[in-house]
Design an enzyme around this catalytic site. Structure first.
Site, short mmCIF file in Angstrom:
data_model
loop_
_atom_site.label_atom_id
_atom_site.label_comp_id
_atom_site.label_asym_id
_atom_site.label_seq_id
_atom_site.Cartn_x
_atom_site.Cartn_y
_atom_site.Cartn_z
N HIS A 1 0.78 -1.42 0.14
CA HIS A 1 -0.10 -0.14 0.02
C HIS A 1 0.93 1.20 -0.02
O HIS A 1 0.23 2.51 -0.03
CB HIS A 1 -0.84 0.10 1.20
CG HIS A 1 -1.92 -0.84 1.41
ND1 HIS A 1 -2.67 -1.24 0.46
CD2 HIS A 1 -2.28 -1.50 2.54
CE1 HIS A 1 -3.67 -2.20 0.93
NE2 HIS A 1 -3.34 -2.47 2.21
N ARG B 1 -9.71 3.43 -6.65
CA ARG B 1 -11.02 3.67 -6.23
C ARG B 1 -11.51 4.95 -5.91
O ARG B 1 -10.72 5.90 -5.36
CB ARG B 1 -11.36 2.61 -4.99
CG ARG B 1 -12.86 2.39 -4.67
CD ARG B 1 -13.08 1.54 -3.31
NE ARG B 1 -14.45 1.22 -3.28
CZ ARG B 1 -15.05 0.55 -2.41
NH1 ARG B 1 -14.30 0.00 -1.42
NH2 ARG B 1 -16.28 0.10 -2.40
N SER C 1 -15.07 2.88 3.43
CA SER C 1 -14.69 1.51 3.62
C SER C 1 -13.61 1.52 4.88
O SER C 1 -13.66 0.71 5.52
CB SER C 1 -14.11 0.98 2.26
OG SER C 1 -13.70 -0.24 2.42
N TYR D 1 -11.49 0.01 -9.48
CA TYR D 1 -12.62 -0.39 -8.92
C TYR D 1 -14.08 -0.55 -9.53
O TYR D 1 -14.40 -1.49 -9.71
CB TYR D 1 -12.66 -0.06 -7.17
CG TYR D 1 -13.66 -0.76 -6.60
CD1 TYR D 1 -13.26 -1.84 -5.76
CD2 TYR D 1 -15.00 -0.34 -6.47
CE1 TYR D 1 -14.14 -2.77 -4.97
CE2 TYR D 1 -15.86 -1.27 -5.76
CZ TYR D 1 -15.47 -2.24 -4.87
OH TYR D 1 -16.54 -2.89 -4.18
N ARG E 1 -17.14 -6.50 2.91
CA ARG E 1 -18.10 -5.88 3.30
C ARG E 1 -19.49 -5.54 2.52
O ARG E 1 -20.09 -6.83 2.51
CB ARG E 1 -17.50 -4.38 3.97
CG ARG E 1 -18.80 -3.83 5.00
CD ARG E 1 -17.86 -2.51 5.59
NE ARG E 1 -17.93 -1.46 4.41
CZ ARG E 1 -18.97 -0.49 4.29
NH1 ARG E 1 -20.00 -0.62 4.96
NH2 ARG E 1 -18.85 0.15 3.11
N GLY F 1 -19.03 -4.17 -0.96
CA GLY F 1 -18.69 -4.19 -2.39
C GLY F 1 -19.50 -3.84 -3.31
O GLY F 1 -19.72 -4.35 -4.48
#
Ligand code: A3P
Length: 275
Positions: A101, A123, A131, A186, A238, A240
């Site tokens: 990351h 995303r 999130s 995403y 979770r 999505g």
């Protein structure tokens, strides 16, 4: 496990997930030309991308199917690299799939001049913030947010784990003209997973038939992943969806995020879908 953090070059890192000493080790990490590097800002679909790449490689017989979910070829290189893992990183057969990351300035010096392939998944910042807020609430390694309002503000200010969202994505976006880097989103994966899987296959030089693309897609759609990860007791799935941010953002928060979006991304060619 602790929720303590530290800052390095202005970026916040959780001490237990990214020990400071690992950041130093990372700079001199030995890259192989056939390494595959997967880069994500947290909560942007990291595990989804990992699973897709592992399945593409499994279809090519590179990764042993039985290792899916916990493959020795896939290594998160900023985790505490101790004992067997440190040894494994050196000895694991190619192609290694490396994941991290960290912002671009923390990457191994040897990566960008090498032939290794880098995939960056991004995303939209509003869904990413929501999130991360949920993840941090129950995390044993991230600071617990006091409330959504305080977290939304911290995320906007870049005062959150792994630092500013925009510094992160723009740091990588500057490399967009290099031939060995692929950017995925995403939202595109949500809207047309087969097309994004094919893009990845092409980039990795690992073509699949339409039928096997469908196998990969079937195994990595949200419900399949929720089942696979749920069975292992992991909580990487979770909701999505695209647009969950609408359930959390006030009008003022949304305006502030939109303003920052315009300020940071105008004239960069980078854009995100929010629904
Ligand atoms: P939400 O919290 O919005 O549901 P990461 O792996 O980087 O931690 O990202 C986690 C986010 O990706 C979570 O988002 C999770 O639900 C979502 N996600 C995980 N697998 C997914 C899939 N197969 N399809 C869509 N979203 C997925």
């Amino acid at each position: 496990m602790s929720t303590s953090t530290y800052k390095e070059r202005g970026v916040m890192f959780p001490s237990d997930v990214v020990p400071r000493s690992n950041l130093e080790l990372l700079k001199t990490f030995d890259i192989r030309d056939d390494d595959i590097m997967l880069i994500t800002y947290p909560k942007t679909g990291t595990h989804w991308l990992h699973q897709v790449v592992k399945l593409i490689l499994a279809e090519h017989g590179v990764t042993d199917e039985k290792y899916l979910g916990n493959s020795p070829n896939l290594i998160e290189i900023t985790r505490p690299v101790i004992g067997p893992l440190a040894e494994m990183i050196k000895t694991v057969p190619s192609p290694r799939v490396l994941a991290t990351h960290v912002p671009v300035e923390f990457l191994p010096d040897g990566l960008l001049g090498s032939k290794a392939k880098t995939v960056v998944l991004m995303r939209n910042p509003k869904d990413t913030a929501v999130s991360m807020f949920h993840f941090a609430q129950t995390s044993t390694v991230l600071p617990t947010p006091e409330s959504w309002d305080s977290f939304a503000q911290q995320f906007l200010a870049g005062d959150c784990p792994w630092g500013s969202f925009y510094d992160h994505v723009l740091g990588y976006w500057k490399l967009k003209d290099q031939h060995n880097i692929l950017f995925l989103k995403y939202e595109d994966m949500k809207k047309d997973l087969p097309a994004e899987v094919k893009k990845l296959c092409f980039f990795l030089g690992r073509p699949l038939t339409d039928e096997t693309v469908q196998t990969v897609v079937g195994a990595t759609q949200f419900d399949s992943m929720k089942k696979t990860f749920g069975e292992k007791g992991q909580r990487n799935t979770r909701k999505g969806v695209i647009g969950d941010w609408k359930n959390y953002f006030s009008d003022d928060q949304s305006r502030a995020y939109d303003e920052q979006y315009r300020e940071r991304l105008s004239n960069t060619g980078l854009e995100f879908q929010f629904e």
